[in-house]
Design an enzyme around this catalytic site. Structure first.
Site, PDB file in Angstrom:
ATOM      1  CG  ASP A 170      -5.716   9.719  18.455  1.00 58.44           C
ATOM      2  OD1 ASP A 170      -5.400  10.781  19.027  1.00 58.44           O
ATOM      3  OD2 ASP A 170      -5.988   9.664  17.249  1.00 58.44           O
ATOM      4  CG  ASP A 214      -3.950   7.227   5.600  1.00 55.94           C
ATOM      5  OD1 ASP A 214      -4.544   8.040   6.358  1.00 55.94           O
ATOM      6  OD2 ASP A 214      -3.253   6.290   6.042  1.00 55.94           O
ATOM      7  CG  HIS A 223      -5.623   7.938   9.544  1.00 51.83           C
ATOM      8  ND1 HIS A 223      -4.474   8.190   8.829  1.00 51.83           N
ATOM      9  CD2 HIS A 223      -5.469   8.624  10.714  1.00 51.83           C
ATOM     10  CE1 HIS A 223      -3.672   8.970   9.518  1.00 51.83           C
ATOM     11  NE2 HIS A 223      -4.260   9.267  10.672  1.00 51.83           N
ATOM     12  CD  GLU A 258      -3.003   4.392  10.559  1.00 51.59           C
ATOM     13  OE1 GLU A 258      -3.546   5.179   9.761  1.00 51.59           O
ATOM     14  OE2 GLU A 258      -1.873   4.603  11.039  1.00 51.59           O
TER      15      GLU A 258
END
Length: 281
Positions: free
Chosen positions: A72, A141, A143, A148
């Site tokens: 990314d 979380d 991801h 996400e």
């Protein structure tokens, strides 16, 4: 799916680095036959990168015939910004090894056409013959990359708006100033990573413990995108003891006893090159 539990962050980083090293050596890359490696950023892989640099400087590992694809990049952050992932990769890894800069692929978050940039990135992966080993880390979380919670588990490289939890977690890299944290990023998709022939996920620290629990003890769920890799035929989760705090006792015991460190090494024994001085021990 395999879970490798090491005592601490340093041991987990070293195990991961040795695994990458040995996969590259076993592949015997050469001109016209490149090993293709997917790479993450963030704090978790830093220890692994340091060990890989050490193996390279010791003469045990070359990246001359390795192509890399990063997961990314932030949108709108200048390429030379100290917190861009271009800067991260060059400062923490690429400039210390013998990789050809033309073979180190990172998404351009300042491209005039962001969708075209994402499509071109997928095309480059395809032209490289796919990813041999995709290494990833996760957020608290769950991801992976910037996929996400709620992301499609068949998603491809695309533009994503970052969740507030991610922005808050990344604020530490921007002097704690939320206004400086990019709110969008280009990211490979879950489907992009799933297409890799092998996936290794690094999960360390107590703050990632619940995410590891969701990744391996509950079902596949698009709200915890890392859970998709339960369905990959060759996934290895590499973690430290702190990351197992939310796992059931019987889960930890099972992986330690029946898929212990020694049994994992036995499983990777096919990666060893017989009669060579360049195996990473």
């Amino acid at each position: 799916m395999r879970l490798v539990i090491l005592e601490d962050y340093d041991q987990a980083s070293e195990w991961a680095a040795k695994y990458i090293c040995n996969r590259i050596i076993q592949f015997k890359p050469s001109q016209g036959r490149y090993f293709t490696l997917g790479l993450p950023t963030g704090s978790t892989p830093l220890g692994c990168y340091k060990k890989l640099i050490e193996y390279h400087k010791n003469g045990d590992l070359s990246f001359k015939y390795v192509k890399t694809f990063n997961m990314d990049e932030y949108v709108g952050l200048p390429r030379n910004h100290p917190e861009s992932y271009h800067s991260y990769m060059w400062n923490n890894f690429f400039k210390h090894i013998d990789i050809d800069p033309n073979n180190a692929h990172i998404l351009d978050g300042n491209a005039p056409d962001l969708q075209a940039e994402c499509d071109a990135f997928e095309k480059k992966i395809e032209e490289a013959g796919g990813i041999d080993l995709f290494v990833g880390g996760i957020g608290p979380d769950g991801h992976i990359a910037f996929n996400e919670p709620g992301s499609s588990l068949s998603s491809r490289t695309r533009l994503k708006t970052l969740a507030m939890d991610t922005i808050l977690a990344n604020a530490k890299y921007f002097d704690g100033d939320l206004s400086k944290v990019p709110t969008m990023a280009l990211t490979v998709g879950v489907g992009t990573v799933m297409d890799a022939r092998e996936v290794m996920i690094l999960i360390t620290g107590a703050h990632k413990a619940f995410a590891l629990y969701k990744a391996i003890e509950e079902g596949v769920n698009h709200m915890w995108t890392v859970s998709a890799f339960q369905q990959h035929p060759r996934t290895i989760f590499v973690c430290d003891e702190d990351a197992t705090l939310e796992l059931r006792v019987k889960t930890v015991k099972y992986f330690k006893e029946t898929k212990s460190f020694s049994s994992i090494l036995k499983w990777t024994s096919t990666l060893r090159i017989v009669n060579t001085d360049h195996y990473c021990y």
